[in-house]
Design a protein around this motif. Structure first.
Motif, PDB file in Angstrom:
ATOM      1  N   GLY A   6      -6.355   5.306  -7.919  1.00  0.00           N
ATOM      2  CA  GLY A   6      -5.970   5.806  -6.596  1.00  0.00           C
ATOM      3  C   GLY A   6      -6.999   5.409  -5.550  1.00  0.00           C
ATOM      4  O   GLY A   6      -7.475   4.274  -5.527  1.00  0.00           O
ATOM      5  N   ASP A   7      -7.375   6.364  -4.685  1.00  0.00           N
ATOM      6  CA  ASP A   7      -8.336   6.059  -3.618  1.00  0.00           C
ATOM      7  C   ASP A   7      -9.733   5.732  -4.145  1.00  0.00           C
ATOM      8  O   ASP A   7     -10.499   5.015  -3.484  1.00  0.00           O
ATOM      9  CB  ASP A   7      -8.451   7.259  -2.658  1.00  0.00           C
ATOM     10  CG  ASP A   7      -7.328   7.281  -1.631  1.00  0.00           C
ATOM     11  OD1 ASP A   7      -6.529   6.327  -1.587  1.00  0.00           O
ATOM     12  OD2 ASP A   7      -7.251   8.262  -0.868  1.00  0.00           O
ATOM     13  N   ILE A   8     -10.067   6.281  -5.311  1.00  0.00           N
ATOM     14  CA  ILE A   8     -11.423   6.076  -5.835  1.00  0.00           C
ATOM     15  C   ILE A   8     -11.630   4.591  -6.129  1.00  0.00           C
ATOM     16  O   ILE A   8     -10.764   3.948  -6.710  1.00  0.00           O
ATOM     17  CB  ILE A   8     -11.645   6.902  -7.121  1.00  0.00           C
ATOM     18  CG1 ILE A   8     -11.208   8.349  -6.905  1.00  0.00           C
ATOM     19  CG2 ILE A   8     -13.109   6.845  -7.558  1.00  0.00           C
ATOM     20  CD1 ILE A   8     -11.132   9.157  -8.199  1.00  0.00           C
ATOM     21  N   PHE A   9     -12.755   4.079  -5.732  1.00  0.00           N
ATOM     22  CA  PHE A   9     -13.111   2.659  -5.866  1.00  0.00           C
ATOM     23  C   PHE A   9     -12.278   1.769  -4.944  1.00  0.00           C
ATOM     24  O   PHE A   9     -12.258   0.550  -5.092  1.00  0.00           O
ATOM     25  CB  PHE A   9     -13.006   2.178  -7.325  1.00  0.00           C
ATOM     26  CG  PHE A   9     -13.778   3.032  -8.287  1.00  0.00           C
ATOM     27  CD1 PHE A   9     -15.099   3.356  -8.024  1.00  0.00           C
ATOM     28  CD2 PHE A   9     -13.188   3.540  -9.442  1.00  0.00           C
ATOM     29  CE1 PHE A   9     -15.823   4.167  -8.896  1.00  0.00           C
ATOM     30  CE2 PHE A   9     -13.900   4.346 -10.316  1.00  0.00           C
ATOM     31  CZ  PHE A   9     -15.217   4.664 -10.044  1.00  0.00           C
ATOM     32  N   GLY A  10     -11.607   2.384  -3.976  1.00  0.00           N
ATOM     33  CA  GLY A  10     -10.866   1.618  -2.981  1.00  0.00           C
ATOM     34  C   GLY A  10     -11.774   1.151  -1.863  1.00  0.00           C
ATOM     35  O   GLY A  10     -12.969   1.470  -1.817  1.00  0.00           O
ATOM     36  N   SER A  11     -11.172   0.391  -0.954  1.00  0.00           N
ATOM     37  CA  SER A  11     -11.932  -0.183   0.157  1.00  0.00           C
ATOM     38  C   SER A  11     -10.987  -0.550   1.287  1.00  0.00           C
ATOM     39  O   SER A  11      -9.793  -0.738   1.080  1.00  0.00           O
ATOM     40  CB  SER A  11     -12.653  -1.453  -0.310  1.00  0.00           C
ATOM     41  OG  SER A  11     -13.314  -2.083   0.770  1.00  0.00           O
ATOM     42  N   PHE A  12     -11.542  -0.684   2.487  1.00  0.00           N
ATOM     43  CA  PHE A  12     -10.824  -1.355   3.560  1.00  0.00           C
ATOM     44  C   PHE A  12     -10.870  -2.860   3.300  1.00  0.00           C
ATOM     45  O   PHE A  12     -11.551  -3.332   2.385  1.00  0.00           O
ATOM     46  CB  PHE A  12     -11.477  -1.058   4.916  1.00  0.00           C
ATOM     47  CG  PHE A  12     -11.433   0.392   5.310  1.00  0.00           C
ATOM     48  CD1 PHE A  12     -10.263   1.127   5.196  1.00  0.00           C
ATOM     49  CD2 PHE A  12     -12.566   1.029   5.815  1.00  0.00           C
ATOM     50  CE1 PHE A  12     -10.215   2.472   5.577  1.00  0.00           C
ATOM     51  CE2 PHE A  12     -12.529   2.366   6.199  1.00  0.00           C
ATOM     52  CZ  PHE A  12     -11.356   3.080   6.075  1.00  0.00           C
ATOM     53  N   GLY A  13     -10.184  -3.613   4.147  1.00  0.00           N
ATOM     54  CA  GLY A  13     -10.245  -5.069   4.057  1.00  0.00           C
ATOM     55  C   GLY A  13      -9.004  -5.667   3.433  1.00  0.00           C
ATOM     56  O   GLY A  13      -8.249  -4.988   2.727  1.00  0.00           O
ATOM     57  N   LEU A  14      -8.789  -6.941   3.751  1.00  0.00           N
ATOM     58  CA  LEU A  14      -7.669  -7.710   3.195  1.00  0.00           C
ATOM     59  C   LEU A  14      -8.272  -8.872   2.422  1.00  0.00           C
ATOM     60  O   LEU A  14      -8.314 -10.004   2.907  1.00  0.00           O
ATOM     61  CB  LEU A  14      -6.776  -8.239   4.323  1.00  0.00           C
ATOM     62  CG  LEU A  14      -6.246  -7.222   5.334  1.00  0.00           C
ATOM     63  CD1 LEU A  14      -5.506  -7.929   6.467  1.00  0.00           C
ATOM     64  CD2 LEU A  14      -5.336  -6.208   4.654  1.00  0.00           C
ATOM     65  N   PRO A  15      -8.768  -8.612   1.208  1.00  0.00           N
ATOM     66  CA  PRO A  15      -9.464  -9.680   0.481  1.00  0.00           C
ATOM     67  C   PRO A  15      -8.531 -10.864   0.221  1.00  0.00           C
ATOM     68  O   PRO A  15      -7.340 -10.681  -0.023  1.00  0.00           O
ATOM     69  CB  PRO A  15      -9.865  -9.012  -0.838  1.00  0.00           C
ATOM     70  CG  PRO A  15      -9.622  -7.555  -0.686  1.00  0.00           C
ATOM     71  CD  PRO A  15      -8.690  -7.359   0.452  1.00  0.00           C
ATOM     72  N   GLU A  16      -9.125 -12.060   0.268  1.00  0.00           N
ATOM     73  CA  GLU A  16      -8.327 -13.275   0.019  1.00  0.00           C
ATOM     74  C   GLU A  16      -7.833 -13.300  -1.421  1.00  0.00           C
ATOM     75  O   GLU A  16      -6.731 -13.755  -1.697  1.00  0.00           O
ATOM     76  CB  GLU A  16      -9.194 -14.518   0.278  1.00  0.00           C
ATOM     77  CG  GLU A  16      -9.717 -14.616   1.690  1.00  0.00           C
ATOM     78  CD  GLU A  16      -9.010 -15.690   2.494  1.00  0.00           C
ATOM     79  OE1 GLU A  16      -8.626 -16.707   1.907  1.00  0.00           O
ATOM     80  OE2 GLU A  16      -8.847 -15.494   3.718  1.00  0.00           O
ATOM     81  N   GLY A  17      -8.662 -12.853  -2.338  1.00  0.00           N
ATOM     82  CA  GLY A  17      -8.241 -12.772  -3.733  1.00  0.00           C
ATOM     83  C   GLY A  17      -7.797 -11.363  -4.064  1.00  0.00           C
ATOM     84  O   GLY A  17      -7.779 -10.481  -3.198  1.00  0.00           O
ATOM     85  N   ILE A  18      -7.432 -11.143  -5.319  1.00  0.00           N
ATOM     86  CA  ILE A  18      -7.085  -9.781  -5.716  1.00  0.00           C
ATOM     87  C   ILE A  18      -8.117  -9.204  -6.686  1.00  0.00           C
ATOM     88  O   ILE A  18      -8.212  -7.997  -6.832  1.00  0.00           O
ATOM     89  CB  ILE A  18      -5.666  -9.691  -6.322  1.00  0.00           C
ATOM     90  CG1 ILE A  18      -5.547 -10.520  -7.596  1.00  0.00           C
ATOM     91  CG2 ILE A  18      -4.615 -10.117  -5.308  1.00  0.00           C
ATOM     92  CD1 ILE A  18      -4.273 -10.213  -8.373  1.00  0.00           C
ATOM     93  N   PHE A  19      -8.909 -10.078  -7.337  1.00  0.00           N
ATOM     94  CA  PHE A  19      -9.910  -9.597  -8.296  1.00  0.00           C
ATOM     95  C   PHE A  19     -11.321  -9.749  -7.746  1.00  0.00           C
ATOM     96  O   PHE A  19     -11.585 -10.599  -6.889  1.00  0.00           O
ATOM     97  CB  PHE A  19      -9.793 -10.376  -9.613  1.00  0.00           C
ATOM     98  CG  PHE A  19      -8.627  -9.962 -10.454  1.00  0.00           C
ATOM     99  CD1 PHE A  19      -8.635  -8.739 -11.120  1.00  0.00           C
ATOM    100  CD2 PHE A  19      -7.512 -10.790 -10.586  1.00  0.00           C
ATOM    101  CE1 PHE A  19      -7.554  -8.359 -11.908  1.00  0.00           C
ATOM    102  CE2 PHE A  19      -6.433 -10.410 -11.371  1.00  0.00           C
ATOM    103  CZ  PHE A  19      -6.448  -9.189 -12.034  1.00  0.00           C
ATOM    104  N   ASP A  20     -12.227  -8.950  -8.289  1.00  0.00           N
ATOM    105  CA  ASP A  20     -13.622  -8.951  -7.850  1.00  0.00           C
ATOM    106  C   ASP A  20     -14.303 -10.297  -8.061  1.00  0.00           C
ATOM    107  O   ASP A  20     -15.280 -10.606  -7.388  1.00  0.00           O
ATOM    108  CB  ASP A  20     -14.408  -7.837  -8.566  1.00  0.00           C
ATOM    109  CG  ASP A  20     -14.356  -7.949 -10.079  1.00  0.00           C
ATOM    110  OD1 ASP A  20     -13.464  -8.657 -10.599  1.00  0.00           O
ATOM    111  OD2 ASP A  20     -15.195  -7.331 -10.755  1.00  0.00           O
TER     112      ASP A  20
END
Lengths: 411, 411
Positions: free
Chosen positions: A169-183
């Motif tokens: 859920g919200d935990i470990f979430g962030s703002f932003g629109l990352p170009e990728g989906i994985f870290d």
């Protein structure tokens, strides 16, 4: 539809992500020029599909389309609700309309009341789960853990045994629109800055629960996920421990060595001139001031200001006296700091007044209810003089000595 | 230089106006997409020139150029300072540098201290004037009247006997970049809206002084100017009594019949749905709601919200409960309302909560220190129901009855 991402992220588990570029203020409060994503997940099994969360209502049609690209909607047998905040639950009523009630909803016991309160959903098959309770379905085992107040009261997370995945859920979430989906697909440092901003602004009020629930998950329940799948931002498969440790650090305000948050308002640049000296002195002492200003030509972001407090060693508040009080935006900023980012850090106040000092005294009063240590409150009159400059440099040196002493004590 | 206007507005009296398009927030606080002008004035006489006020320091070079287009700088013999706020005094140090001290400064006694505090100007020929004191120079008679706190403590105005002109500093000023320079050259209604916004945001804290000083000028000193020349915005030659009466009306919050100010925050549009019903009911009752919202996609202007309270019959505040409190921006808005636009008007609160009410009770507490009459505080849970809608309509009808009774009492 280019704002929608649908991707298989683990065998039979799909990410459904939408890029929200319409929201200027998350929660109508936090400035997010960087945007935000809503991540839902779909698990496909031979017995039907399990959906985890959803999107904001403004994207509900796109959500139904994305879902339909993966599965006939009627194959969805279970919906897991990690929390009821409308940025994730907003698409639920439209989906339930399509399913004609033939689905079971799973959530924290209090979720049932919020389904009724927020959406009028009472004629539903709702299963309240206890913390640690499991659901076995289609060859998968889902275990739910309560994590209340992260960041709504009815929050929970789901562990998927196959793959050792944690949907958070919200935990470990962030703002932003990352170009990728994985870290491992993006430059993590700027992303972590956005994640810190998200954490302190959205969850900051409940940050003691971060430590409590993450510790319980790890130590009591033995959850050490191979992959973390949050409802906002990046998915963590390469370094899940990095986002866990980051959240723990932010919850307690662990500083980056040398970082100083400098936040000031200045109507006619009198405070600004003093801040110039202060920044210079911090730099001479080997520190890195990060400056946000609220002036006639621009206004710093409240969310960014809170975020830069989190990992600073000390905080500077600059304000002019305005109508025998603290400048209003500075008073508002401080009230948000005390709610969201109330850390036991040294604080330096630089006040400037035209005809009578007031801001310093008022700020001292406001700070009494905070965890901050107002090491030095300096009030200067009008134009910066040589004497004023010397006082500012001395105040900075006092903060620096204070930090050095604290560092020694800690060793 | 197109942003500069230099014009003879009366024989030998010149306006020097600059259009400030760089300032997004006046006083670093008030949103002014409409911009603002700084108006200085120059009186040319056979014995030399008299300058009244100046511009913000960022425009000081343009100011010196504009001045030099009218007179050799060394011909300036007197500078009258109506108040020391830097948007008018910022160009003073640069000008004095060019004049090598051969000029006399005139102002309220306290101006001397601010010249020293704000600019370090101590080696100057300063003449402190009493209220009602005159200066005769070059065949002209200038009479100064103290108008303290409009809006700085050392504020005064100048009456020019020839032409019966009143130079008023901030008083009768406005935001905006009018296409013309006189009141008879523009559409006055939108301009007066900007002037109301300026008055309540910049001077609102001292609005009782507006009535006091304008009454004294008129009744005690017998000042009935043929032309009003403020330091911001339009010059009033056709209808000076109109801006005087407008300022008096705004100072006491005189309502426009039927106008209702509706100000709300809404994170996930729950409050917004209730506001929709409320607006509809006010319209059905023949009222004109003026709505400002703080939501995810946009944020209303604080200055515009304050301004629309001034001439409303009643005020509506809508807020969601956020972390067991009033939504932060609504709390900030209310604190500014109580400082700037604290009128004895009926007020309706519409609160919406998810799991526990809090905003209504907290707002009631905050309102206790205000002049507002919280006629009805309504708190609803989550999704708007038929019952909730009926409660909202009833609350509006209660406000309407209250207004009708007050109107009857007044007759």
């Amino acid at each position: 539809m280019s704002q929608t991402t649908v991707r298989e992220i683990h065998p039979n588990l799909y990410l459904l992500r939408v890029a929200d570029t319409r929201t200027a203020y998350f929660e109508a409060l936090w400035e997010i020029p960087e945007g935000v994503t809503y991540n839902a997940y779909l698990l496909k099994t031979p017995e039907g599909a399990v959906l985890f969360d959803g999107w904001k209502s403004v994207y509900q049609e796109a959500f139904l389309e994305a879902l339909a690209s993966l599965t006939p909607l009627e194959a969805i047998r279970h919906i897991v609700i990690h929390h009821m905040e409308p940025d994730h639950s907003g698409s639920l009523p439209a989906l339930l309309d399509r399913l004609h009630g033939k689905v079971t909803l799973w959530g924290h016991p209090f979720t049932k009341k919020l389904l009724a309160a927020l959406y009028g959903l009472t004629e539903i098959d709702f299963q309240a789960v206890k913390s640690g309770q499991s659901l076995t379905f289609g060859g998968h085992t889902l275990t739910f853990y309560h994590t209340p107040w992260l960041h709504w009261p009815e929050t929970m997370v789901t562990h998927l045994a196959e793959g050792n995945l944690l949907l958070t859920g919200d935990i470990f979430g962030s703002f932003g629109l990352p170009e990728g989906i994985f870290d491992d697909e993006v430059d993590l440092q700027p992303y972590l800055d956005a994640a810190r901003k998200y954490t302190i602004s959205v969850i900051g009020f409940y940050r003691d629960k971060i430590v409590k629930h993450l510790t319980t998950l790890r130590d009591t329940y033995g959850v050490h996920p191979a992959m973390i799948l949050p409802a906002h931002g990046l998915l963590w498969r390469q370094a899940p421990e990095r986002i866990i440790q980051s959240y723990l650090n932010w919850a307690v305000g662990k500083p980056q060595p040398g970082k100083i948050a400098v936040l000031y308002s200045s109507m006619y640049r009198y405070v600004e001139r003093g801040i110039g000296v202060l920044v210079d002195e911090f730099q001479r002492q080997g520190y890195t001031p990060v400056v946000h200003r609220m002036v006639d030509e621009e206004r710093g972001s409240l969310a960014d200001m809170l975020s830069d407090i989190v990992d600073s060693e000390a905080v500077v508040l600059g304000t002019e006296t305005y109508e025998a009080d603290v400048f209003p935006l500075t008073a508002f900023l401080l009230s948000e700091i005390i709610k969201k980012a109330n850390f036991a850090k040294p604080l330096l106040v630089l006040g400037v007044f035209g005809w009578a000092p007031a801001a310093g005294r008022k700020l001292r009063g406001l700070l009494e209810s905070s965890a901050f240590d107002p090491v030095h409150i300096l009030e200067l009159k009008g134009l910066l003089t040589g004497e004023g400059e010397a006082q500012i440099r001395a105040a900075v040196q006092e903060i620096v000595s204070h930090l050095a002493q604290t560092a020694t004590t800690k060793v």
